[in-house]
Scaffold this active site. Sequence first.
Site, PDB file in Angstrom:
ATOM      1  N   GLY A  75       3.107   2.030   3.199  1.00 55.43           N
ATOM      2  CA  GLY A  75       1.744   1.833   2.713  1.00 55.43           C
ATOM      3  C   GLY A  75       1.358   0.383   2.584  1.00 55.43           C
ATOM      4  N   THR A  76       2.110  -0.513   3.228  1.00 60.20           N
ATOM      5  CA  THR A  76       1.806  -1.931   3.105  1.00 60.20           C
ATOM      6  C   THR A  76       0.458  -2.253   3.749  1.00 60.20           C
ATOM      7  OG1 THR A  76       3.094  -2.370   5.111  1.00 60.20           O
ATOM      8  CG2 THR A  76       4.213  -2.666   3.001  1.00 60.20           C
ATOM      9  N   THR A  77       0.171  -1.628   4.891  1.00 67.59           N
ATOM     10  CA  THR A  77      -1.096  -1.914   5.555  1.00 67.59           C
ATOM     11  C   THR A  77      -2.268  -1.385   4.752  1.00 67.59           C
ATOM     12  OG1 THR A  77       0.059  -1.740   7.675  1.00 67.59           O
ATOM     13  CG2 THR A  77      -2.334  -1.792   7.739  1.00 67.59           C
ATOM     14  N   GLU A  94      -0.610  -8.740  10.136  1.00 67.07           N
ATOM     15  CA  GLU A  94       0.751  -9.262  10.018  1.00 67.07           C
ATOM     16  C   GLU A  94       0.867 -10.508  10.897  1.00 67.07           C
ATOM     17  OE1 GLU A  94       3.511  -6.183  11.115  1.00 67.07           O
ATOM     18  OE2 GLU A  94       2.830  -4.866   9.509  1.00 67.07           O
ATOM     19  N   ARG A 190       6.887   8.476  14.632  1.00 62.79           N
ATOM     20  CA  ARG A 190       5.947   7.596  15.323  1.00 62.79           C
ATOM     21  C   ARG A 190       6.653   6.575  16.204  1.00 62.79           C
ATOM     22  NH1 ARG A 190       0.785   6.484  13.318  1.00 62.79           N
ATOM     23  NH2 ARG A 190      -0.053   8.360  12.343  1.00 62.79           N
ATOM     24  N   SER A 280      -0.092   0.893  12.158  1.00 65.26           N
ATOM     25  CA  SER A 280      -0.807   1.680  11.151  1.00 65.26           C
ATOM     26  C   SER A 280      -2.316   1.624  11.300  1.00 65.26           C
ATOM     27  CB  SER A 280      -0.430   1.194   9.746  1.00 65.26           C
ATOM     28  OG  SER A 280       0.928   1.432   9.506  1.00 65.26           O
ATOM     29  N   VAL A 284      -5.297   3.485   9.025  1.00 66.58           N
ATOM     30  CA  VAL A 284      -5.974   2.749   7.966  1.00 66.58           C
ATOM     31  C   VAL A 284      -7.481   2.621   8.208  1.00 66.58           C
ATOM     32  CG1 VAL A 284      -6.093   0.216   8.130  1.00 66.58           C
ATOM     33  CG2 VAL A 284      -4.596   1.316   6.434  1.00 66.58           C
ATOM     34  N   PRO A 287     -10.559   6.569   5.291  1.00 63.36           N
ATOM     35  CA  PRO A 287     -10.510   6.332   3.850  1.00 63.36           C
ATOM     36  C   PRO A 287      -9.139   6.747   3.308  1.00 63.36           C
ATOM     37  CG  PRO A 287     -12.234   7.940   4.404  1.00 63.36           C
ATOM     38  CD  PRO A 287     -11.599   7.543   5.673  1.00 63.36           C
TER      39      PRO A 287
END
Lengths: 366, 337
Positions: A75-77, A94, A190, A280, A284, A287
């Site tokens: 969930g970093t992105t 990134e 993925r 991602s 992203v 929503p």
Amino acid sequence: MRGQKVSILLGCALLCSASLLYLGLSGIDCPPPDHAHRHTWADAHLSSTNQSQASPIYYGEDTPLIFIGGFPRSGTTLMRAMLDAHNAVRCGEETRVIPRLLAMRASWSRSARERVRLDEAGVTDQVLDSAVRAFLLEVIIGHGEPAARLCNKDPFALKSLSYLARIFPQAKFVLMLRDGRATVHSMISRKVTISGFDLTSYRDCLTKWSRAVEGMYSQCQGAPEGSCLPVRYEQLVLHPEEEMRKLLSFLGLPWDPAVLHHEDLIGKAGGVSLSKVERSTDQVVNPVNTDALSKWVGHIPSDVLHEMDDIAPMLARLGYDPLANPPDYAWPDPIIPPNNYTLVRPDSPYQHLHPFVFLFLWTVSL
Amino acid sequence: MRVSARRVLTGLLILAGLFTLTQFLRFCLPCRQPSQGAGEPVTVLVRDGWTVSSDVPMVFVGGVPRSGTTLMRAMLDAHPAVRCGEETRVVPRILGLKLGWAAEKEGVSTMVLDRAVTAFLLQIIAGHGEPAPLLCNKDPFTLKSAKYLAHLFPNSKFLLMLRDGRAAVYSMISRRVTIGGFDLSSYRDCLAKWSRATQAMLTQCTQVGSKRCLAVRYERLVLHPRSTLQTVLKFLGLPWHEGVLHHEEAIGKPGGVSLSKTERSTDQVMRPVNLDALTRWVGHMPPDVMADMDAIAPMLQRLGYDPRANPPNYGQPDPQVLNNTQRMSMKGSQTER
């Protein structure tokens, strides 16, 4: 008549191929950043912070940077996209170069012999740190639009969390945590390659996930008071407003409702800039949603499931029941601090009773 | 009437089609970043209010290791206007890292990456020693990236140390100086690698241009230090200073020559310029290597070192150097390779 049509078509074809050739060979200059939009955004932002545009902002070691990271697919992105939606923050894509520089810097410190050689050359830790700082600042600043709070998201940069906290004493760190099973399933399904990880083996990936997260998590806990906040992905997608309010308070930023609708600001000036090559991006643009929470259930091989706690001890440490498929993410177990880690679940009612008291009560009851 | 209207319509449609095509192409074809180097110089704060910018004059000394690079930088260090200092070791590493990144599609633009590398290099080069009007850096393999460095530092110059490959290779093998990529158990391998590395650096030097890159022969430097250094200082735009001929007197002094205890040439460079190392290699080349010398190391011939002469005639020494060399042997100092 027909001859004329043919010649017109021929002329067009020639023109087309000529322009194709010209454009292909000479290259087209990248469109300059949208200055009109940028000015309105920058003006609005500057007026809201009462800053004058005349004085150049000096970026030094006291820059209050925000570093977002954690194990990839945690969930970093999403986190950085939501923060990018905040009018005072800019993270951007990134950089990919920052973690590599940090890794190289770490390797120089590890060898005692190399440290001696570098010291002899006048390349002391202080000189190296200044150099790394200068590199990081140039990358982070130049990477996107200006903002009151600059931010960087490179997942594995937080493998050097303690080092970053040392060279940027005012920096804040956001460590994204997620159920390792979901993370690994995301990686494998993925096909997101991470060096050192065998994408054909859940066992291998879970083991390495556990080790990597342990390293980052212990650095987060060891960081100066109030500088590192672990954020759980599950909590972020289940209770976004609550989590973002906590986060913005931690970062010392005012509330901005835009963070709950980052999808409206994608590609806009002052908003969320997405990368075409990041894995991602396709998720992203949507929503905040809970689609990815339990996708992993049923995909993990049964032999791995049986040995889950041994394979990935960080699951239990972080409060994810290794035997529940899936755990109830809505009611998270508290994160077990490292010193008090035992095999007994923390909410067990018998944990806190002293054994002699128990014996006494038993004798009394007889 | 109808015909001409239709023609006009067709013409407009064709134009519209072409326009859409160009816009589409613009979107699809990779666009070129605005010219790099455009923009302000990179400025870093080194310490105590000392700031350095990327447009300061700078000199990079390099060459294949064991070619007199330390001697050259030591002599320059003896000049009051110059400060090189020890090998930083990290400058070539970040250049190598950057080279690796250039091939990939990274998250940052080339311009930003260049600025970041420049900032890093400035901090290291300036920060590891004392300030001086002309900052200098000596890390042998940096000359493999001379063109890139010339782009990052627009007022930089380069000194490429060249030497008879046989002497360089003998030195690295006999002294066991580990150099990445060189197999110290094989003269053949080392000579071939020397030749290739020398060629690469010479190419970079040529591309940078004679106004900014000067190749200096080690043999000429030790045989005729005065005239060679006069050429070098003129190339760097510096006034003559007699101290460069007596670098050994400035060792450890402020504003002088700072040496590293761990560098492999320190024990040699502590002595005055001398001829000891010129022909030590003679008699140590394996006969099979000597027979194939020109094929193994084509750069020997290209640089004017006769591959079949053992040794070639490097020239006659200046009296001062002869003096130094004789003094050294009379003092009974250990002959080192």
